[in-house]
Design a protein around this motif. Structure first.
Motif, mmCIF file in Angstrom:
data_model
loop_
_atom_site.group_PDB
_atom_site.id
_atom_site.type_symbol
_atom_site.label_atom_id
_atom_site.label_comp_id
_atom_site.label_asym_id
_atom_site.label_seq_id
_atom_site.Cartn_x
_atom_site.Cartn_y
_atom_site.Cartn_z
ATOM 1 N N THR A 1 8.243 10.039 1.493
ATOM 2 C CA THR A 1 7.696 9.067 0.552
ATOM 3 C C THR A 1 8.805 8.158 0.030
ATOM 4 O O THR A 1 9.997 8.423 0.213
ATOM 5 C CB THR A 1 7.040 9.772 -0.640
ATOM 6 O OG1 THR A 1 8.058 10.433 -1.406
ATOM 7 C CG2 THR A 1 6.010 10.805 -0.168
ATOM 8 N N ARG A 2 8.400 7.091 -0.632
ATOM 9 C CA ARG A 2 9.375 6.174 -1.228
ATOM 10 C C ARG A 2 10.305 6.919 -2.190
ATOM 11 O O ARG A 2 11.526 6.736 -2.173
ATOM 12 C CB ARG A 2 8.639 5.059 -1.960
ATOM 13 C CG ARG A 2 9.545 4.017 -2.593
ATOM 14 C CD ARG A 2 8.757 3.117 -3.528
ATOM 15 N NE ARG A 2 7.630 2.512 -2.839
ATOM 16 C CZ ARG A 2 7.648 1.326 -2.245
ATOM 17 N NH1 ARG A 2 8.780 0.625 -2.243
ATOM 18 N NH2 ARG A 2 6.574 0.840 -1.659
ATOM 19 N N ASP A 3 9.730 7.781 -3.041
ATOM 20 C CA ASP A 3 10.547 8.512 -4.006
ATOM 21 C C ASP A 3 11.492 9.494 -3.308
ATOM 22 O O ASP A 3 12.640 9.681 -3.744
ATOM 23 C CB ASP A 3 9.651 9.270 -4.993
ATOM 24 C CG ASP A 3 8.991 8.336 -6.010
ATOM 25 O OD1 ASP A 3 9.483 7.199 -6.172
ATOM 26 O OD2 ASP A 3 7.991 8.741 -6.622
ATOM 27 N N GLU A 4 11.020 10.131 -2.240
ATOM 28 C CA GLU A 4 11.880 11.052 -1.501
ATOM 29 C C GLU A 4 13.044 10.315 -0.842
ATOM 30 O O GLU A 4 14.190 10.796 -0.861
ATOM 31 C CB GLU A 4 11.061 11.822 -0.458
ATOM 32 C CG GLU A 4 10.126 12.858 -1.077
ATOM 33 C CD GLU A 4 9.169 13.454 -0.067
ATOM 34 O OE1 GLU A 4 8.729 14.602 -0.285
ATOM 35 O OE2 GLU A 4 8.846 12.773 0.936
ATOM 36 N N GLU A 5 12.757 9.146 -0.295
ATOM 37 C CA GLU A 5 13.832 8.353 0.314
ATOM 38 C C GLU A 5 14.838 7.904 -0.743
ATOM 39 O O GLU A 5 16.056 7.892 -0.489
ATOM 40 C CB GLU A 5 13.240 7.155 1.055
ATOM 41 C CG GLU A 5 12.553 7.568 2.353
ATOM 42 C CD GLU A 5 11.787 6.446 3.015
ATOM 43 O OE1 GLU A 5 11.557 6.547 4.228
ATOM 44 O OE2 GLU A 5 11.407 5.478 2.329
#
Length: 344
Positions: free
Chosen positions: A84-88
């Motif tokens: 996800t964007r947050d994980e990246e």
């Protein structure tokens, strides 16, 4: 001209090769695994870790195409492995906390926009997108360095991509690549580096390698590669289509050490170094008298020969030039000859 900078790190022929640990999707969608591989790469001394950014709906339509190195469709693989964007953001943050460079490959316009919002310092474009000129043009507009892999492409299809990037003033690196998993050694074709250099003399060159082991990467450094990229995993027992061709932390450390050693050994000419003098002193031979030589006596193989050490005034290389000349004075046996001992 063949040099650019990524977040303060110069990349080009005058600098040690940049080794990229390509995590890709080896995390299988697990943030925990992704962060662990970042840690292991850092422990191995790596400067740069690379991931892949997949925004599935913008990247592809639903399909059942199965890659050659997998048993399920590319849609299912990427759906499962996409972060996800947050994980990246968390991965990038950890990479940079450890003082490494974060790179990521966008596979769509939405992915490129996401990475730009994350503030990446440069872009890596994969071989499958080498002839995706609309996407390359979109990324070129960001004005950041681009490392472009060229597997499955020839010079005619690489040329438009380079033209787009150079027209935008974007620094470019081209990575030779063979998109076979694993790549047999006879299909690596390191000679392609020379082809790329001739066709694109102003770009940085490198190798994105899918063969087994570090052999071809190390050889590529000797042929001018300034960037080396291999898949990386913290554990070769993990599942994943790219795990079988991935290096582990020990191999990554070996690649970094080996590539720097090869780089350090490049260049130079065939001349004698001042640092070789201590060896010269004992390894060379000097011309010596092998018996007493009387003044006026002709020099020949019966009264002079060559022996160590190489500290005499007349080295063995000049032995033949002394034949037939005469001694200017008495020369005792086991004396190293000097030029003043010889008649003019």
């Amino acid at each position: 001209m063949r040099e650019f900078v990524i977040a303060g790190r110069p990349v080009g022929p005058d600098h040690p090769p940049l080794v990229i640990a390509e995590v890709g999707i080896n995390h299988e969608g697990s943030l925990e695994k992704a962060l662990l591989m970042v840690e292991r790469a850092h422990e191995a001394g790596c400067e740069c870790v690379k991931f892949q950014c997949h925004v599935i709906e913008d990247e592809m339509i639903p399909n059942d195409v199965v890659p050659g190195n997998a048993t399920e469709s590319i849609w299912d693989i990427m759906k499962r492995c996409a972060l996800t964007r947050d994980e990246e953001r968390l991965v990038k943050q950890r990479v940079e906390e450890l003082g490494m460079l974060y790179l990521c490959t966008p596979f769509s316009r939405a992915a490129a926009d996401r990475l730009e919002q994350l503030g990446v310092a440069a872009y890596k474009i994969g071989s499958g997108e080498c002839n995706n000129y609309p996407l390359i043009r979109h990324i070129a507009n960001f004005g950041k360095p681009v490392i472009l892999s060229t597997g499955m492409n020839d010079l005619s299809s690489i040329r438009p991509a380079v033209d787009i990037l150079e027209a935008a003033g974007t620094p470019v690196a081209l990575l030779h690549c063979t998109s076979m998993y694993p790549t047999p050694y006879d299909k690596v074709r390191l000679g392609a580096l020379a082809s790329l250099r001739q066709a694109f003399p102003d770009v940085v060159l490198g190798l994105s390698d899918h063969s087994l082991g570090n052999y071809t990467c190390l050889a590529a450094v000797a042929l001018g590669a300034s960037i080396l990229e291999r898949h990386f995993t913290a554990d070769k027992t993990w599942p994943g289509p790219d795990i079988p061709i991935s290096m582990d932390p020990a191999e990554l450390r070996d690649l970094i050490t080996g590539s720097r050693a090869v780089f350090a050994a490049l260049g130079g000419t065939k001349n004698i170094l001042p640092e070789e003098q201590p060896t010269i002193d004992f390894a060379y031979a000097s011309v010596v008298a092998i018996r007493d030589i009387a003044p006026g006596e002709a020099l020949n193989s019966a009264n002079i020969w060559v022996k160590r050490p190489g500290t005499g005034a007349i080295l063995a290389a000049h032995y033949d030039a002394l034949m037939g000349r005469r001694a200017a004075r008495h020369i005792p046996a086991d004396t190293q000859l000097a030029w003043e001992d010889i008649d003019a």
